[in-house]
Design an enzyme around this catalytic site. Structure first.
Site, PDB file in Angstrom:
ATOM      1  N   SER A  98     -13.493   0.414   1.105  1.00 53.92           N
ATOM      2  CA  SER A  98     -12.960   1.188   2.231  1.00 53.92           C
ATOM      3  C   SER A  98     -11.776   2.014   1.756  1.00 53.92           C
ATOM      4  O   SER A  98     -10.922   1.521   1.023  1.00 53.92           O
ATOM      5  CB  SER A  98     -12.521   0.204   3.323  1.00 53.92           C
ATOM      6  N   SER A 118     -11.946   5.527   6.304  1.00 56.04           N
ATOM      7  CA  SER A 118     -11.033   5.330   7.436  1.00 56.04           C
ATOM      8  C   SER A 118     -10.664   6.705   7.972  1.00 56.04           C
ATOM      9  O   SER A 118      -9.724   7.332   7.491  1.00 56.04           O
ATOM     10  CB  SER A 118      -9.789   4.582   6.963  1.00 56.04           C
ATOM     11  N   LEU A 119     -11.425   7.164   8.940  1.00 56.86           N
ATOM     12  CA  LEU A 119     -11.229   8.539   9.421  1.00 56.86           C
ATOM     13  C   LEU A 119     -10.182   8.581  10.551  1.00 56.86           C
ATOM     14  O   LEU A 119      -9.174   9.253  10.426  1.00 56.86           O
ATOM     15  CB  LEU A 119     -12.568   9.119   9.887  1.00 56.86           C
ATOM     16  N   HIS A 120     -10.452   7.896  11.610  1.00 54.97           N
ATOM     17  CA  HIS A 120      -9.518   7.694  12.732  1.00 54.97           C
ATOM     18  C   HIS A 120      -9.188   8.932  13.561  1.00 54.97           C
ATOM     19  O   HIS A 120      -8.571   8.806  14.626  1.00 54.97           O
ATOM     20  CB  HIS A 120      -8.204   7.037  12.266  1.00 54.97           C
ATOM     21  N   CYS A 171       0.865  -1.185   0.000  1.00 56.98           N
ATOM     22  CA  CYS A 171       0.000   0.000   0.000  1.00 56.98           C
ATOM     23  C   CYS A 171       0.893   1.224   0.000  1.00 56.98           C
ATOM     24  O   CYS A 171       1.962   1.216   0.605  1.00 56.98           O
ATOM     25  CB  CYS A 171      -0.902   0.004   1.231  1.00 56.98           C
ATOM     26  N   CYS A 195      -0.604   0.871  10.524  1.00 56.48           N
ATOM     27  CA  CYS A 195      -1.066  -0.255   9.701  1.00 56.48           C
ATOM     28  C   CYS A 195       0.129  -1.046   9.186  1.00 56.48           C
ATOM     29  O   CYS A 195       1.057  -0.483   8.611  1.00 56.48           O
ATOM     30  CB  CYS A 195      -1.900   0.275   8.545  1.00 56.48           C
ATOM     31  N   ASN A 208      -5.610  -3.136  16.473  1.00 60.26           N
ATOM     32  CA  ASN A 208      -4.906  -4.416  16.466  1.00 60.26           C
ATOM     33  C   ASN A 208      -3.425  -4.108  16.416  1.00 60.26           C
ATOM     34  O   ASN A 208      -2.977  -3.392  15.526  1.00 60.26           O
ATOM     35  CB  ASN A 208      -5.303  -5.234  15.240  1.00 60.26           C
ATOM     36  N   CYS A 211       0.157   4.726   6.389  1.00 60.46           N
ATOM     37  CA  CYS A 211      -0.433   5.007   7.707  1.00 60.46           C
ATOM     38  C   CYS A 211       0.417   4.318   8.777  1.00 60.46           C
ATOM     39  O   CYS A 211       0.653   3.116   8.702  1.00 60.46           O
ATOM     40  CB  CYS A 211      -1.875   4.512   7.775  1.00 60.46           C
ATOM     41  N   GLY A 264      -3.884  -2.710   0.597  1.00 55.70           N
ATOM     42  CA  GLY A 264      -3.999  -1.744  -0.483  1.00 55.70           C
ATOM     43  C   GLY A 264      -5.082  -0.706  -0.296  1.00 55.70           C
ATOM     44  O   GLY A 264      -5.973  -0.839   0.540  1.00 55.70           O
ATOM     45  N   GLU A 265      -4.972   0.356  -1.083  1.00 57.36           N
ATOM     46  CA  GLU A 265      -5.955   1.430  -1.098  1.00 57.36           C
ATOM     47  C   GLU A 265      -6.764   1.269  -2.386  1.00 57.36           C
ATOM     48  O   GLU A 265      -6.269   1.567  -3.480  1.00 57.36           O
ATOM     49  CB  GLU A 265      -5.223   2.785  -1.045  1.00 57.36           C
TER      50      GLU A 265
HETATM   51  N1  SAH Z   1      -6.728   1.337   2.454  1.00 61.06           N
HETATM   52  C1  SAH Z   1      -8.102   1.106   2.853  1.00 61.06           C
HETATM   53  C2  SAH Z   1      -8.473  -0.325   3.100  1.00 61.06           C
HETATM   54  C3  SAH Z   1      -7.554  -1.201   3.912  1.00 61.06           C
HETATM   55  S1  SAH Z   1      -7.464  -1.128   5.676  1.00 61.06           S
HETATM   56  C4  SAH Z   1      -8.430   1.943   4.048  1.00 61.06           C
HETATM   57  O1  SAH Z   1      -7.537   2.472   4.671  1.00 61.06           O
HETATM   58  O2  SAH Z   1      -9.616   2.086   4.357  1.00 61.06           O
HETATM   59  C5  SAH Z   1      -8.949  -1.594   6.406  1.00 61.06           C
HETATM   60  C6  SAH Z   1      -9.178  -0.855   7.736  1.00 61.06           C
HETATM   61  O3  SAH Z   1      -8.277  -1.295   8.776  1.00 61.06           O
HETATM   62  C7  SAH Z   1      -8.946   0.640   7.616  1.00 61.06           C
HETATM   63  O4  SAH Z   1      -9.975   1.322   8.260  1.00 61.06           O
HETATM   64  C8  SAH Z   1      -7.639   0.820   8.358  1.00 61.06           C
HETATM   65  O5  SAH Z   1      -7.457   2.138   8.790  1.00 61.06           O
HETATM   66  C9  SAH Z   1      -7.815  -0.161   9.480  1.00 61.06           C
HETATM   67  N2  SAH Z   1      -6.583  -0.459  10.185  1.00 61.06           N
HETATM   68  C10 SAH Z   1      -5.313  -0.346   9.737  1.00 61.06           C
HETATM   69  N3  SAH Z   1      -4.434  -0.717  10.685  1.00 61.06           N
HETATM   70  C11 SAH Z   1      -5.168  -1.072  11.759  1.00 61.06           C
HETATM   71  C12 SAH Z   1      -4.841  -1.570  13.042  1.00 61.06           C
HETATM   72  N4  SAH Z   1      -3.566  -1.771  13.389  1.00 61.06           N
HETATM   73  N5  SAH Z   1      -5.857  -1.845  13.897  1.00 61.06           N
HETATM   74  C13 SAH Z   1      -7.137  -1.656  13.520  1.00 61.06           C
HETATM   75  N6  SAH Z   1      -7.511  -1.201  12.325  1.00 61.06           N
HETATM   76  C14 SAH Z   1      -6.542  -0.910  11.451  1.00 61.06           C
END
Ligand code: SAH
Length: 394
Positions: free
Chosen positions: A241, A264-266, A151, A158, A343, A155, A207-208
């Protein structure tokens, strides 16, 4: 809008055990286009129905053979010419080799939840690795699929982002993850048990998806196409997503496909989101939420907001309130929030929020009238949960 709120300890995002790749300006490197690498051989699932027929007539065979091969692939999950006895033996191997070249080779299978969660590591034709995760629930089978090898969105929390982007997956490499899962379900079916197949797709693997837009869209159209031309799935069972590539969200909205969009706002504030989701340097929280709301207007599909709850980083009560305010400022009934307890990824010092902080976060959002459900994280014991897909061949 309040510029800054406080309350609680603020841990700033930092990586541990690995370092984020940076661009020339010292910011986290973003890769919107994939490195040029050999794509896999062309496959039936890459092609439109007329193109499939054209490939078959080029071999000197009648066009309707394409439809027969498609039925074997999409309905019986077979790519093995030996099973295709309705095709004449003469030329059968060549026909199948042309339309159904092998794309995914299983390297490893990991099971959790007594076999109801299965992560598969696949090797692609060029050695690139991707993972998909199958989750069986009563009456529903979800497959979490990858759209890219690696990807480019970087982030820091991730696992997938840590190794960067290897390449885009082809349309057929995306679709084949589903066909192979269906094949495994059919093969594992107990005598007398009802047949099971994947009916829910989440683009939440590696991936995105919106950075591989055209191939992902083609893959979705093949999932929706009725048998024998595709998988005959319902758009309502498909979730795309994204980190929030605003122009691509707007483009997806205009496709008039009722797939679900998940953002994926966070973090609800740019100050923190700039660090957690590097693409926030291009598209800020407010314009991203505007695009998400426009997605609902165009499709009528309620948008999901994903929010990984990270202890003392983004789980503050004031952030739940700010998120609630920003969502309700854009109307009611258009959105729901999915908090996901973080996670852990290898080497990470970050941890999931405490249960008390999780409950308070949900309570505050609900007090703003926002439907909120904590996402169950299946497969964390096999590194198969959100954000844990690193596709290491260890
Ligand atoms: N690139 C896309 C899809 C893949 S990730 C996206 O970002 O949406 C799928 C989801 O898992 C996303 O919401 C991502 O932010 C979240 N994610 C990534 N790392 C994580 C982690 N360590 N714990 C929980 N969720 C996580």
């Amino acid at each position: 809008m309040p510029t800054r709120r406080t309350g609680g300890t603020q841990v700033r995002p930092a990586t541990e055990g690995w370092s984020q790749q940076k661009d020339a300006a010292g910011r986290p490197l973003l890769r919107f286009s994939a490195p040029k690498r050999g794509m896999p051989p062309e496959h039936l699932a890459d092609l439109a129905v007329e193109e499939r027929a054209a490939r078959v007539t080029a071999l000197g065979l009648p066009a309707f053979r394409a439809k027969q091969v498609a039925a074997h692939y999409f309905a019986r999950y077979s790519s093995d010419p030996a099973t295709m006895t309705d095709l004449p033996a003469a030329g059968r191997d060549e026909l199948v080799a042309t339309l159904l070249p092998p794309l995914l080779t299983p390297v490893r299978r990991l099971e959790a939840d007594r076999g109801d969660t299965v992560k598969t590591l696949w090797r692609l034709h060029d050695g690139a690795l991707v993972e998909s995760v199958l989750m069986r629930y009563p009456g529903r089978v979800t497959l979490c699929i990858s759209s890219q090898a690696g990807c480019g969105m970087n982030c820091p929390f991730c696992a997938t982002g840590q190794a960067g982007l290897t390449r885009n997956l082809s349309t057929a490499e995306i679709v084949d993850q589903i066909v192979r899962a269906n094949g495994d379900l059919a093969a594992a079916r107990a005598p007398g048990a009802a047949p099971e197949r994947v009916n829910n797709i989440v683009f939440m693997g590696m991936g995105e998806p919106l950075a591989n837009y055209a191939r992902v869209l083609r893959a979705i159209r093949t999932m929706l196409a009725p048998a024998p031309h595709g998988l005959g799935m319902s758009a309502r069972g498909i979730t795309v997503s994204s980190v929030g590539l605003v122009p691509a969200i707007r483009k997806l909205a205009a496709e008039a496909l009722p797939v679900t969009f998940a953002l994926s706002l966070h973090a609800p504030d740019d100050e923190l989101r700039d660090e957690l989701i590097p693409v926030n340097s291009r598209w800020k929280v407010d314009e991203t939420l505007d695009a998400a709301r426009a997605y609902f207007d165009a499709t009528g599909r309620r948008v999901s907001i994903e929010y990984a709850l990270i202890r003392d980083m983004n789980d503050h009560a004031w952030r739940a309130d700010l998120l609630g305010e920003k969502l309700t400022a854009r109307g009611r009934g258009w959105v729901h929030v999915n908090p996901i307890p973080l996670n852990p990824t290898p080497g990470s010092i970050w941890t999931a929020s405490t249960p008390a902080a999780q409950r308070e976060f949900v309570r505050r959002l609900e007090a703003h009238g926002i439907p909120t459900t904590i996402r169950d994280t299946r497969g964390s014991d096999i590194d198969g949960a959100c954000g844990q897909l690193a596709a290491a061949d260890a």
